[in-house]
Design a protein around this motif. Sequence first.
Motif, PDB file in Angstrom:
ATOM      1  N   GLN A 133     -24.424  18.027  24.081  1.00 27.40           N
ATOM      2  CA  GLN A 133     -23.571  17.760  25.246  1.00 27.40           C
ATOM      3  C   GLN A 133     -22.699  18.973  25.562  1.00 27.40           C
ATOM      4  N   GLU A 134     -22.153  19.608  24.531  1.00 29.36           N
ATOM      5  CA  GLU A 134     -21.335  20.807  24.751  1.00 29.36           C
ATOM      6  C   GLU A 134     -22.180  21.935  25.345  1.00 29.36           C
ATOM      7  N   ALA A 135     -23.422  22.047  24.900  1.00 27.57           N
ATOM      8  CA  ALA A 135     -24.320  23.069  25.448  1.00 27.57           C
ATOM      9  C   ALA A 135     -24.565  22.826  26.940  1.00 27.57           C
ATOM     10  N   GLU A 136     -24.666  21.565  27.329  1.00 23.74           N
ATOM     11  CA  GLU A 136     -24.838  21.235  28.751  1.00 23.74           C
ATOM     12  C   GLU A 136     -23.572  21.571  29.533  1.00 23.74           C
ATOM     13  N   HIS A 137     -22.403  21.294  28.964  1.00 20.20           N
ATOM     14  CA  HIS A 137     -21.142  21.654  29.617  1.00 20.20           C
ATOM     15  C   HIS A 137     -21.094  23.174  29.819  1.00 20.20           C
ATOM     16  N   LEU A 138     -21.455  23.902  28.772  1.00 17.67           N
ATOM     17  CA  LEU A 138     -21.438  25.370  28.843  1.00 17.67           C
ATOM     18  C   LEU A 138     -22.382  25.857  29.939  1.00 17.67           C
ATOM     19  N   LYS A 139     -23.550  25.272  30.013  1.00 19.74           N
ATOM     20  CA  LYS A 139     -24.522  25.651  31.047  1.00 19.74           C
ATOM     21  C   LYS A 139     -23.908  25.484  32.440  1.00 19.74           C
ATOM     22  N   GLN A 140     -23.207  24.375  32.654  1.00 17.92           N
ATOM     23  CA  GLN A 140     -22.580  24.134  33.956  1.00 17.92           C
ATOM     24  C   GLN A 140     -21.500  25.164  34.266  1.00 17.92           C
ATOM     25  N   PHE A 141     -20.672  25.493  33.279  1.00 18.09           N
ATOM     26  CA  PHE A 141     -19.610  26.471  33.528  1.00 18.09           C
ATOM     27  C   PHE A 141     -20.170  27.890  33.624  1.00 18.09           C
ATOM     28  N   ASN A 142     -21.241  28.184  32.915  1.00 13.66           N
ATOM     29  CA  ASN A 142     -21.897  29.484  33.090  1.00 13.66           C
ATOM     30  C   ASN A 142     -22.386  29.629  34.529  1.00 13.66           C
ATOM     31  N   GLN A 143     -22.950  28.554  35.064  1.00 14.11           N
ATOM     32  CA  GLN A 143     -23.425  28.579  36.451  1.00 14.11           C
ATOM     33  C   GLN A 143     -22.256  28.775  37.418  1.00 14.11           C
ATOM     34  N   LEU A 144     -21.142  28.119  37.142  1.00 16.69           N
ATOM     35  CA  LEU A 144     -19.961  28.290  37.996  1.00 16.69           C
ATOM     36  C   LEU A 144     -19.423  29.720  37.930  1.00 16.69           C
ATOM     37  N   LEU A 145     -19.502  30.342  36.757  1.00 16.62           N
ATOM     38  CA  LEU A 145     -19.103  31.756  36.643  1.00 16.62           C
ATOM     39  C   LEU A 145     -19.900  32.596  37.629  1.00 16.62           C
ATOM     40  N   ILE A 146     -21.207  32.395  37.621  1.00 13.36           N
ATOM     41  CA  ILE A 146     -22.098  33.173  38.483  1.00 13.36           C
ATOM     42  C   ILE A 146     -21.829  32.871  39.956  1.00 13.36           C
ATOM     43  N   GLU A 147     -21.815  31.603  40.309  1.00 13.08           N
ATOM     44  CA  GLU A 147     -21.635  31.199  41.707  1.00 13.08           C
ATOM     45  C   GLU A 147     -20.317  31.680  42.295  1.00 13.08           C
ATOM     46  N   ASN A 148     -19.271  31.720  41.482  1.00 16.52           N
ATOM     47  CA  ASN A 148     -17.941  32.086  41.958  1.00 16.52           C
ATOM     48  C   ASN A 148     -17.549  33.521  41.626  1.00 16.52           C
ATOM     49  N   LYS A 149     -18.500  34.258  41.048  1.00 14.77           N
ATOM     50  CA  LYS A 149     -18.268  35.671  40.688  1.00 14.77           C
ATOM     51  C   LYS A 149     -17.014  35.839  39.825  1.00 14.77           C
ATOM     52  N   VAL A 150     -16.968  35.010  38.771  1.00  8.88           N
ATOM     53  CA  VAL A 150     -15.852  35.035  37.826  1.00  8.88           C
ATOM     54  C   VAL A 150     -16.330  35.700  36.549  1.00  8.88           C
ATOM     55  N   ARG A 151     -15.549  36.632  36.056  1.00  9.56           N
ATOM     56  CA  ARG A 151     -15.918  37.253  34.781  1.00  9.56           C
ATOM     57  C   ARG A 151     -15.491  36.324  33.644  1.00  9.56           C
ATOM     58  N   PRO A 152     -16.295  36.280  32.572  1.00 12.04           N
ATOM     59  CA  PRO A 152     -15.868  35.478  31.415  1.00 12.04           C
ATOM     60  C   PRO A 152     -14.678  36.149  30.721  1.00 12.04           C
ATOM     61  N   THR A 153     -14.041  35.401  29.852  1.00 14.80           N
ATOM     62  CA  THR A 153     -12.942  35.979  29.091  1.00 14.80           C
ATOM     63  C   THR A 153     -13.436  37.174  28.278  1.00 14.80           C
ATOM     64  N   LEU A 154     -12.600  38.158  28.151  1.00 13.95           N
ATOM     65  CA  LEU A 154     -12.931  39.323  27.335  1.00 13.95           C
ATOM     66  C   LEU A 154     -12.870  38.992  25.846  1.00 13.95           C
ATOM     67  N   LEU A 155     -12.359  37.828  25.524  1.00 17.34           N
ATOM     68  CA  LEU A 155     -12.213  37.409  24.127  1.00 17.34           C
ATOM     69  C   LEU A 155     -13.433  36.657  23.596  1.00 17.34           C
ATOM     70  N   GLN A 156     -14.483  36.558  24.389  1.00 23.34           N
ATOM     71  CA  GLN A 156     -15.648  35.786  23.977  1.00 23.34           C
ATOM     72  C   GLN A 156     -16.222  36.232  22.627  1.00 23.34           C
ATOM     73  N   PRO A 157     -16.256  37.520  22.298  1.00 27.36           N
ATOM     74  CA  PRO A 157     -16.751  37.886  20.957  1.00 27.36           C
ATOM     75  C   PRO A 157     -15.908  37.282  19.824  1.00 27.36           C
ATOM     76  N   ILE A 158     -14.624  37.132  20.064  1.00 24.45           N
ATOM     77  CA  ILE A 158     -13.758  36.518  19.049  1.00 24.45           C
ATOM     78  C   ILE A 158     -14.060  35.032  18.951  1.00 24.45           C
ATOM     79  N   TRP A 159     -14.253  34.354  20.089  1.00 23.43           N
ATOM     80  CA  TRP A 159     -14.576  32.928  20.069  1.00 23.43           C
ATOM     81  C   TRP A 159     -15.953  32.707  19.443  1.00 23.43           C
ATOM     82  N   HIS A 160     -16.848  33.689  19.598  1.00 19.51           N
ATOM     83  CA  HIS A 160     -18.188  33.599  19.007  1.00 19.51           C
ATOM     84  C   HIS A 160     -18.088  33.493  17.479  1.00 19.51           C
ATOM     85  N   ILE A 161     -17.334  34.387  16.904  1.00 14.27           N
ATOM     86  CA  ILE A 161     -17.176  34.421  15.448  1.00 14.27           C
ATOM     87  C   ILE A 161     -16.215  33.330  14.971  1.00 14.27           C
ATOM     88  N   GLY A 162     -15.080  33.213  15.646  1.00 13.26           N
ATOM     89  CA  GLY A 162     -14.062  32.250  15.218  1.00 13.26           C
ATOM     90  C   GLY A 162     -14.518  30.815  15.318  1.00 13.26           C
TER      91      GLY A 162
END
Length: 170
Positions: free
Chosen positions: A44-73
């Motif tokens: 379910q979380e993967a589906e939520h992520l897919k939806q927000f990834n699509q919104l990033l693209i559609e709205n030309k929003v950059r992801p947080t620069l902290l994503q590598p930290i969230w990846h490991i943390g």
Amino acid sequence: MEQTKNIHRIIRVNQAGEYGATRIYQGQLAVLKKDKNIKKMADQEAEHLKQFNQLLIENKVRPTLLQPIWHIGGYALGVVTALLGEKTAHACTIAVETVIDEHYKSQLCELDTWDEHEDLKKIIHHCHEEELEHKAFAIDEGGTSAPGFPILNSAIQAISKAAIWLSSRI
């Protein structure tokens, strides 16, 4: 212009949060490989992520620069809580989803003041409902009886709140 800035902030922070959630569950599943309920929540979380990834693209929003930290943390938090036992893994879910409940409620209140962005409201509302289901399930599975629950709960909630604050800004 201010509304566009706020929409970008909402999309960025929610994408970061859903990314972090997927990483927590991936870490938990690395330890609790056969737990079908954690797998369902992870899906379910993967589906939520897919939806927000699509919104990033559609709205030309950059992801947080902290994503590598969230990846490991996120992954580390998942592994550690799962290694401490199934109840502690559920305690992690309770703590995170408690913060996310407040976060999504706040966003929905903000969005309700605008006439636009109905699609975004629907996505957040749907994700919010599933997050509440995750929390209820984790409570039913004994997460609140995990060893050291009050301290663990407070610590994970503080981390989650900090991650939200940082992700909405960086």
